[in-house]
Design a protein around this motif. Structure first.
Motif, PDB file in Angstrom:
ATOM      1  N   ILE A 169       0.849  -1.253   0.196  1.00  0.00           N
ATOM      2  CA  ILE A 169      -0.173   0.114  -0.009  1.00  0.00           C
ATOM      3  C   ILE A 169       0.851   1.215   0.109  1.00  0.00           C
ATOM      4  CG2 ILE A 169      -2.066  -1.074   1.198  1.00  0.00           C
ATOM      5  CD1 ILE A 169      -1.030   0.291   3.723  1.00  0.00           C
ATOM      6  N   ASP A 170       0.100   2.352  -0.364  1.00  0.00           N
ATOM      7  CA  ASP A 170       1.169   3.751  -0.341  1.00  0.00           C
ATOM      8  C   ASP A 170       1.067   4.332   1.255  1.00  0.00           C
ATOM      9  OD1 ASP A 170       1.875   6.505  -0.390  1.00  0.00           O
ATOM     10  OD2 ASP A 170       1.024   6.519  -2.302  1.00  0.00           O
ATOM     11  N   THR A 171       2.247   3.851   1.863  1.00  0.00           N
ATOM     12  CA  THR A 171       2.323   4.211   3.423  1.00  0.00           C
ATOM     13  C   THR A 171       2.272   5.637   3.436  1.00  0.00           C
ATOM     14  OG1 THR A 171       4.782   3.860   3.067  1.00  0.00           O
ATOM     15  CG2 THR A 171       3.404   1.884   3.751  1.00  0.00           C
ATOM     16  N   GLU A 172       2.422   6.580   2.359  1.00  0.00           N
ATOM     17  CA  GLU A 172       2.316   8.020   2.741  1.00  0.00           C
ATOM     18  C   GLU A 172       0.969   8.486   2.597  1.00  0.00           C
ATOM     19  OE1 GLU A 172       4.724  10.260   0.147  1.00  0.00           O
ATOM     20  OE2 GLU A 172       6.778   9.211   0.581  1.00  0.00           O
ATOM     21  N   SER A 173       0.045   7.666   1.847  1.00  0.00           N
ATOM     22  CA  SER A 173      -1.058   8.209   1.824  1.00  0.00           C
ATOM     23  C   SER A 173      -1.899   7.493   3.106  1.00  0.00           C
ATOM     24  CB  SER A 173      -1.782   7.493   0.400  1.00  0.00           C
ATOM     25  OG  SER A 173      -3.254   7.702   0.522  1.00  0.00           O
ATOM     26  N   PHE A 174      -1.704   6.318   3.292  1.00  0.00           N
ATOM     27  CA  PHE A 174      -2.234   5.643   4.550  1.00  0.00           C
ATOM     28  C   PHE A 174      -1.207   5.749   5.688  1.00  0.00           C
ATOM     29  CE2 PHE A 174      -4.270   3.517   0.943  1.00  0.00           C
ATOM     30  CZ  PHE A 174      -5.637   3.759   1.100  1.00  0.00           C
ATOM     31  N   ASP A 175      -1.287   6.716   6.359  1.00  0.00           N
ATOM     32  CA  ASP A 175      -0.353   7.205   7.496  1.00  0.00           C
ATOM     33  C   ASP A 175      -1.384   7.701   8.654  1.00  0.00           C
ATOM     34  OD1 ASP A 175       1.509   7.862   9.448  1.00  0.00           O
ATOM     35  OD2 ASP A 175       2.794   9.156   7.811  1.00  0.00           O
ATOM     36  N   PRO A 176      -1.809   6.939   9.847  1.00  0.00           N
ATOM     37  CA  PRO A 176      -2.336   7.584  10.863  1.00  0.00           C
ATOM     38  C   PRO A 176      -1.683   8.823  11.483  1.00  0.00           C
ATOM     39  CG  PRO A 176      -1.603   5.154  11.420  1.00  0.00           C
ATOM     40  CD  PRO A 176      -1.209   5.590   9.986  1.00  0.00           C
ATOM     41  N   MET A 177      -0.497   8.842  11.337  1.00  0.00           N
ATOM     42  CA  MET A 177       0.203   9.951  11.825  1.00  0.00           C
ATOM     43  C   MET A 177       0.103  11.258  11.194  1.00  0.00           C
ATOM     44  SD  MET A 177       1.733  10.375  14.688  1.00  0.00           S
ATOM     45  CE  MET A 177       2.591  11.952  15.369  1.00  0.00           C
ATOM     46  N   ALA A 178      -0.283  11.226   9.919  1.00  0.00           N
ATOM     47  CA  ALA A 178      -0.463  12.350   8.942  1.00  0.00           C
ATOM     48  C   ALA A 178      -1.839  12.343   8.061  1.00  0.00           C
ATOM     49  CB  ALA A 178       0.808  12.421   7.879  1.00  0.00           C
TER      50      ALA A 178
END
Length: 488
Positions: free
Chosen positions: A250-259
């Motif tokens: 997955i795109d870990t930049e898009s799916f980032d609970p911190m951001a």
């Protein structure tokens, strides 16, 4: 290494399912590993206007579809650092509602396949390898080897074909495909497109692509069996040496609970901050607010494949548990009714949102303690990866990519990032849900499971490395097979 991805959809431009995530995200990961990657998709009306306004025309030409000659425009634009090419024909692709499901889908994607190959003559880019995805591009490897094999623009181009779901093969009438391809019966024998009296676009790729991949190792094994192979298992067994399974990321930049801008309370590993998102979700949906009450989330198409037959069978028993269930999705009218009815019967336990809302989906991942995914089959699955990223513990059936990414918690060793059951059985699923609820009530155990999930690598990094290996091996063999003329 020059690659051209060819797909019918790609994020962030157009999406109906996981195919778009792969076609849009994997190229960026491959670029980061040193490959030159470009992507080609149809120019749909639903592509954001900001991108359409930036498109420049590379070429205009005509494509023969049967006895018809159709206009084709080749356009390009850079999107998130990747160059995209767009096949333009408003008759086929300027549709109002959705990108699939039209009566002329066969003609639309035969045109797309032919247009992709014709566009290679006019492109300002010479790919070494075409990576094609799902049935909508299945004819490309087939046509490359049978019709375009002597074309200077197409000669020596290697092909990789990825199966995202064996159930969708692009099966159409033989006479229709003959007409669209302008071909006779020579293309429809056992070594061609013929498929039980019809024609299969996917079969063309399975026969003629140089390498085959699918989206998890377990699914690669499953589709070589009668149960999952959708009547192409024999061909897949025949080509097993060329077939590999690579789990999606997955795109870990898009799916980032911190951001994630959809969340009220950013977090990473803090269960305290995660549970603040649960309280906010309960408030938003009208559920009793309680940080202690376990909340199970579901974001899914409401169809049989996703296991809702099992959920329906034990819904009464689930409602008796000290838990809450939140469902977001749409699909089969029967399952929509089931969850609407459940919301009315147990308003303090069950909430359903029919349709899709990306921001709400992210809040469900963040606000849920557990994520339920009891699929009858699942080639890869992205939802369980997003759930792990948002520290929601997956409860899954052991099939396809779910088996490859979710390891059942072991009380003796403390290993495991979720819960799973093997048999497609409602009682087994209910037992597994109850086991997860029991573990939730032990804070130390639950913290261990969540922490294990936090160590899961949900990114595209490992997958990109595996694809690079496939490409490199294939291109190396192709170069070795070329016989260069001797100049005296």
């Amino acid at each position: 290494m020059k690659l051209l991805f060819v797909a019918s959809e790609a994020v962030p431009l157009v999406k109906t399912g996981g195919l778009a995530d792969v076609a849009g995200s994997l190229p960026k990961a491959l670029r980061d590993r040193g490959a030159e990657v470009r992507v080609m998709i149809p120019k749909y009306a639903s592509i954001p206007q900001s991108v359409i306004e930036r498109m420049e025309t590379v070429a205009t030409f005509t494509v023969g579809v049967g006895w018809r000659t159709q206009y084709c425009g080749l356009k390009k634009a850079e999107v998130e650092g990747i160059i995209y090419y767009f096949i333009d024909n408003e008759f086929y692709f300027k549709r109002g509602d959705g990108i699939y499901g039209y009566g002329d889908d066969a003609e639309r994607f035969v045109f797309f396949s032919l247009a992709v190959l014709e566009s290679l003559i006019y492109m300002d880019y010479r790919p070494e390898l075409l990576h094609c995805h799902d049935w909508q591009t299945g004819l490309i490897p087939f046509l490359l080897k049978t019709r375009y094999q002597h074309d200077p623009a197409c000669r020596d181009i290697a092909t990789v074909y990825t199966i995202h779901n064996m159930k969708y093969q692009g099966v159409f009438g033989i006479e229709l495909l003959m007409d669209l391809l302008g071909a006779g019966g020579e293309l429809f024998g056992s070594d061609g497109l013929e498929f039980y009296g019809a024609g299969s676009c996917m079969k063309g790729a399975l026969l003629y692509a140089d390498k085959l991949t699918t989206v998890s190792p377990t699914y690669a094994r499953e589709i070589q069996t009668d149960s999952y192979g959708e009547r192409l298992d024999g061909l897949l067994r025949y080509r097993s040496a060329d077939l590999s399974g690579i789990v999606n990321g997955i795109d870990t930049e898009s799916f980032d609970p911190m951001a994630d801008p959809a969340l009220e309370f950013p977090y990473r590993n803090s269960l305290t901050r995660k549970r603040k998102n649960k309280l906010a979700l309960q408030r938003e949906l009208g559920l009793p607010e309680s940080a202690e009450t376990p909340l199970i989330g579901v974001v899914s198409r409401l169809v049989d494949q996703k296991g809702f037959y099992l959920v329906e069978a034990v819904l009464e028993s689930l409602a008796e548990e000290d838990m809450q269930l939140v469902v977001l999705g749409s699909g089969d009218p029967h399952y929509e009714y089931v969850f609407r009815n459940a919301t009315e019967r147990w308003p303090d336990k069950v909430k359903v949102w029919l349709g899709f809302n990306d921001a709400l989906a992210r809040r469900i991942y963040a606000g849920s303690d557990m994520y339920l995914m009891p699929s009858s089959f699942e080639p890869c699955g992205l939802s369980q990866l997003i759930a792990l990223r948002y520290r929601s513990v997956p409860i899954v059936r052991e099939t396809g990519g779910l088996k490859d990414t979710v390891l059942a918690y072991n009380e003796n060793t403390g290993e495991g990032n979720g819960f799973s059951f093997a048999h497609y059985n409602a009682d087994d699923m209910l037992y597994t849900v109850r086991r997860a609820l029991d573990c939730y009530r032990d804070e130390h155990v639950w913290e261990t499971i969540v922490a294990n999930g936090g160590k899961s690598d949900c990114s595209w990094d490992q997958s990109a490395r595996a694809y690079m290996s496939v490409y490199a091996g294939l291109l190396s063999k192709r170069k070795e097979s070329i016989t260069w003329p001797v100049i005296s």
